[in-house]
Design a protein around this motif. Structure first.
Motif, PDB file in Angstrom:
ATOM      1  N   THR A   1       0.857  -1.182   0.000  1.00  0.00           N
ATOM      2  CA  THR A   1       0.000   0.000   0.000  1.00  0.00           C
ATOM      3  C   THR A   1       0.893   1.233   0.000  1.00  0.00           C
ATOM      4  O   THR A   1       1.734   1.393   0.885  1.00  0.00           O
ATOM      5  CB  THR A   1      -0.916   0.006   1.237  1.00  0.00           C
TER       6      THR A   1
ATOM      7  N   VAL B   1      -3.953   7.095  -1.964  1.00  0.00           N
ATOM      8  CA  VAL B   1      -3.551   5.758  -1.531  1.00  0.00           C
ATOM      9  C   VAL B   1      -3.842   4.774  -2.651  1.00  0.00           C
ATOM     10  O   VAL B   1      -4.923   4.781  -3.224  1.00  0.00           O
ATOM     11  CB  VAL B   1      -4.318   5.342  -0.250  1.00  0.00           C
TER      12      VAL B   1
ATOM     13  N   LYS C   1      -2.897   0.511  -4.063  1.00  0.00           N
ATOM     14  CA  LYS C   1      -2.315  -0.793  -3.767  1.00  0.00           C
ATOM     15  C   LYS C   1      -1.739  -1.388  -5.042  1.00  0.00           C
ATOM     16  O   LYS C   1      -2.191  -1.077  -6.140  1.00  0.00           O
ATOM     17  CB  LYS C   1      -3.374  -1.746  -3.209  1.00  0.00           C
TER      18      LYS C   1
ATOM     19  N   GLU D   1      -3.694  -2.947  -8.654  1.00  0.00           N
ATOM     20  CA  GLU D   1      -4.573  -3.531  -7.639  1.00  0.00           C
ATOM     21  C   GLU D   1      -5.507  -4.617  -8.162  1.00  0.00           C
ATOM     22  O   GLU D   1      -5.712  -5.624  -7.513  1.00  0.00           O
ATOM     23  CB  GLU D   1      -5.405  -2.427  -6.980  1.00  0.00           C
TER      24      GLU D   1
END
Length: 103
Positions: free
Chosen positions: A43, A51, A53, A76
């Motif tokens: 992350t 933010v 991932k 992600e």
């Protein structure tokens, strides 16, 4: 004189913020015939991008002159692709070692 010219060019440059690693979670950790295969999620936090991932596959194997490393990064939504690649790498490593053992 050269350093003054470099500093003058550097004044107008905008620095890109490097995202900070907020957390890591290991999803898969395999050691096959001396090769370490690790799949983990990371992350990242940044003021510009927020933010996000990503999935990272890290493969390390000892070869003749030292360590060989390979790293693949997926966004992600690509967890299935990352797992397939980790499985493929593990199978290749087991096949390589068993081929050397039979030869």
């Amino acid at each position: 004189m050269k350093s003054a010219m470099i500093l003058k060019l550097n004044v107008g440059q905008v620095r890109k913020e490097r995202p900070a690693i907020v957390g890591q979670i290991t999803l898969l950790d395999i050691i096959a015939n001396g090769t370490a295969i690790r799949l983990f999620t990371e992350t990242l936090a940044s003021i510009d991008e927020g933010v996000k991932k990503r999935y990272i596959l890290n493969v390390r194997r000892q070869c003749g002159r030292g360590w060989m490393a390979k790293q693949i990064i997926w966004p992600e939504g690509e967890l299935e692709q990352a797992l397939l690649e980790a499985n493929k790498v593990a199978q290749q490593e087991i096949q390589r070692a068993s081929l050397l053992a039979t030869a």
